[in-house]
Design an enzyme around this catalytic site. Sequence first.
Site, short mmCIF file in Angstrom:
data_model
loop_
_atom_site.label_atom_id
_atom_site.label_comp_id
_atom_site.label_asym_id
_atom_site.label_seq_id
_atom_site.Cartn_x
_atom_site.Cartn_y
_atom_site.Cartn_z
CD GLU A 403 10.89 -3.23 -15.25
OE1 GLU A 403 9.97 -2.74 -15.23
OE2 GLU A 403 11.13 -4.27 -14.26
CG HIS A 488 12.67 -5.01 -7.40
ND1 HIS A 488 13.60 -4.62 -8.68
CD2 HIS A 488 11.31 -5.22 -8.06
CE1 HIS A 488 12.47 -4.69 -9.66
NE2 HIS A 488 11.50 -5.11 -9.26
CG ASN A 526 12.92 -7.30 -13.14
OD1 ASN A 526 13.83 -7.16 -14.11
ND2 ASN A 526 12.29 -6.34 -13.43
P1 FAE Z 1 5.94 -11.56 -1.25
O1 FAE Z 1 5.87 -12.02 -2.60
O2 FAE Z 1 6.02 -9.98 -0.89
O3 FAE Z 1 5.13 -12.36 -0.29
C1 FAE Z 1 5.06 -12.03 1.06
C2 FAE Z 1 3.60 -12.33 1.76
O4 FAE Z 1 3.40 -12.44 3.14
C3 FAE Z 1 2.48 -11.27 1.15
O5 FAE Z 1 1.68 -11.88 0.67
C4 FAE Z 1 2.33 -10.57 2.47
O6 FAE Z 1 0.82 -10.20 2.53
C5 FAE Z 1 2.49 -11.89 3.34
N1 FAE Z 1 2.75 -11.25 5.03
C6 FAE Z 1 3.53 -10.41 5.15
N2 FAE Z 1 3.42 -10.11 6.63
C7 FAE Z 1 2.82 -11.19 7.06
C8 FAE Z 1 2.24 -11.76 8.25
N3 FAE Z 1 2.94 -11.04 9.51
N4 FAE Z 1 1.30 -12.62 8.27
C9 FAE Z 1 0.85 -13.32 7.32
N5 FAE Z 1 1.18 -12.52 6.09
C10 FAE Z 1 2.02 -11.88 6.05
O7 FAE Z 1 7.50 -12.24 -0.88
N6 FAE Z 1 9.75 -8.84 -9.42
C11 FAE Z 1 10.48 -9.44 -10.58
O8 FAE Z 1 11.10 -10.12 -10.43
N7 FAE Z 1 9.91 -8.91 -11.70
C12 FAE Z 1 8.96 -7.86 -11.72
O9 FAE Z 1 8.28 -7.59 -12.73
C13 FAE Z 1 8.34 -7.12 -10.74
N8 FAE Z 1 7.43 -6.30 -10.71
C14 FAE Z 1 6.84 -5.77 -9.44
C15 FAE Z 1 6.06 -4.59 -9.62
C16 FAE Z 1 5.59 -4.06 -8.37
C17 FAE Z 1 4.52 -3.11 -8.56
C18 FAE Z 1 5.82 -4.82 -7.04
C19 FAE Z 1 5.47 -4.33 -5.61
C20 FAE Z 1 7.02 -5.97 -6.97
C21 FAE Z 1 7.49 -6.00 -8.30
N9 FAE Z 1 8.47 -7.06 -8.21
C22 FAE Z 1 8.97 -7.59 -9.41
C23 FAE Z 1 9.05 -7.83 -7.00
C24 FAE Z 1 8.51 -9.04 -6.71
O10 FAE Z 1 7.13 -9.15 -6.65
C25 FAE Z 1 8.89 -9.42 -5.13
O11 FAE Z 1 10.39 -9.52 -5.09
C26 FAE Z 1 8.45 -10.78 -4.73
O12 FAE Z 1 7.00 -10.66 -4.68
C27 FAE Z 1 9.21 -11.08 -3.20
O13 FAE Z 1 8.68 -12.39 -2.90
P2 FAE Z 1 8.64 -13.00 -1.44
O14 FAE Z 1 8.42 -14.33 -1.48
O15 FAE Z 1 9.91 -12.43 -0.91
#
Ligand code: FAE
Length: 547
Positions: A403, A488, A526
């Site tokens: 990126e 990621h 991503n």
């Molecule tokens: P996620 O979105 O992490 O959601 C999990 C949720 O579960 C969170 O809200 C937690 O707070 C909650 N949680 C965890 N444990 C518990 C518990 N015990 N009880 C209740 N709640 C809980 O999971 N990806 C892209 O494709 N493009 C991008 O441009 C990109 N940029 C990024 C930039 C940053 C700074 C970061 C941190 C990540 C980025 N990502 C990007 C990665 C992407 O946000 C990530 O792959 C997804 O959010 C993962 O999705 P999930 O549904 O697996």
Amino acid sequence: MSDNTVRGKGSRGVSRRRFLAGTGSILGAVTLSAHVNPAYAETSAATAPIDSGAHVPVLVIGTGYGGSVAALRLAQAGVDVQMIEMGMAWDTPGSDGKIFCNTTTPDNRSYWLRTKTKQPLSNFFGIPIDKSIPKYTGILDAEDFAGITVYQGRGVGGGSLVNGGMAVTPKRENFASILPSVNADEMYNTYYPRANSNLGVGTIDPAWFDTVDCYQFARVGRKHAQRSGFPFVFVPDVYDWDYMKQESAGTVPKSAVAGEILYGNNYGKKSLQKTYIAQAKATGKVTISPLHKVTSVAPASGGGYTVVIDQINTNGDTTVTKTVTADRVFFGAGSVGTSKLLVRLKATGALPNLNSEIGKGWGDNGNVMCGRANHLWDPTGKIQASIPCGGIDNWTAGGAFAEVAPLPTGIETYASFYLSITNTPHRASFSWNAAANKVDLDWQQAWKQTSIDMAKTIFDKINAKEGTIYRTDLFGVYKIWNDTLTYHPLGGAVLNKATDNYGRLHGYTGLYVIDGSLIPGNTSVNPFVTITALAERNIEKIIATDL
Ligand code: FAE
């Protein structure tokens, strides 16, 4: 402080001293201007915390991509859904009138229960720029394991609250190595299009890109890539590109153009709160409990599952422990959250029949960061939109997709900044550490060297062609690569191994995994579009056959 950070040849009228004097002012801006924002409402009218003793048909742990897809589709199928989210609702403005704080002025809203920021770009001219903040249930979790810091979003919307919104569908020829047990035709004909449409994915207008100030950094990135023979590709994003045009023109409040990204985006980004979660709430069948953390799931004596939940305050302290029953539970806590729960519940006897694949197959999507120091006649721009819009594709030849990332500091830095995704073969496992009463991850920082070597297939060549060098001041003192983090996290409950081919956990009927932990460590781009599309595929099958 590195001596190699400025490639000035003094030829275009900007002396090294003047450049350094200029950058002193951003350091002031970056380090000294923290404002502490008074408390937020812990919950909002839009959410209703679950009652202890409740019995629910479906409980979804987490409100990220996987959890939100599951909640919406189940609700549309007529099922009542309770979503449990450990982070805040993020729907109430602070005293500055904004819900989220800016990347350049992190306050208590920025980090999850830290007393000091842990910025991915930790130094400038070698000087540390992290600063003290009050401990609070902020939006970005920098979760430390022995060999790696894993950044994750916390709050209703999960990672969609903090990410760059880059919404990339992998090249079809790479799909077999990403999810080998999944039918690619179905994904590319049905589920990727469905995910892209529901997420609101769009691409920057190329004509606007060519002229606007805030993408000068990306045009420099394109020029350097192309001069070295690498394809520069526009990368779709969930940012509202019409809004970006307006903020850039100064007709609406600035958001991406003002540098908002890591700690939330107040206007233009279509986070899950505006897409899947908004649709899910509109069904009237989905209830969300923010600041509630699931700590246990175990079979209930009368059928279904007993779920133990800690309600927490904004200090992270438990105020109430609730016990509910759910007929079905979807683990959508993200790769790290779901893996940690499952590993602990298997090891401590709550879910002993989970199989031995639990906790395995975890990867960092090969993330490494670096910066390049451009010549003084090749500025990247004072104003940089925080939303990336392009990348350099050298996946097939070199195992890297980079990126072209912004460095929105508000001053000219002459730096090009990149987050590379690489084809790393390394995979780690989570395991239960009984003595320390926690889950460990056996990732080794040295494994990042493979990713660095892959990223270097792009940047060594560009540096040779341009006569430039790497920045050595952004991640420490004389440190070129940020090899200590990932944005990621993927894997830990891998599809068709820890679960069946649709996310049903082996050993327990009615327990499902629906998030990034299903994907075995790498998506070649991503990850969130793939996480969303896979969740769409799996929930469709589960609704058709299990309910
Ligand atoms: P996620 O979105 O992490 O959601 C999990 C949720 O579960 C969170 O809200 C937690 O707070 C909650 N949680 C965890 N444990 C518990 C518990 N015990 N009880 C209740 N709640 C809980 O999971 N990806 C892209 O494709 N493009 C991008 O441009 C990109 N940029 C990024 C930039 C940053 C700074 C970061 C941190 C990540 C980025 N990502 C990007 C990665 C992407 O946000 C990530 O792959 C997804 O959010 C993962 O999705 P999930 O549904 O697996």
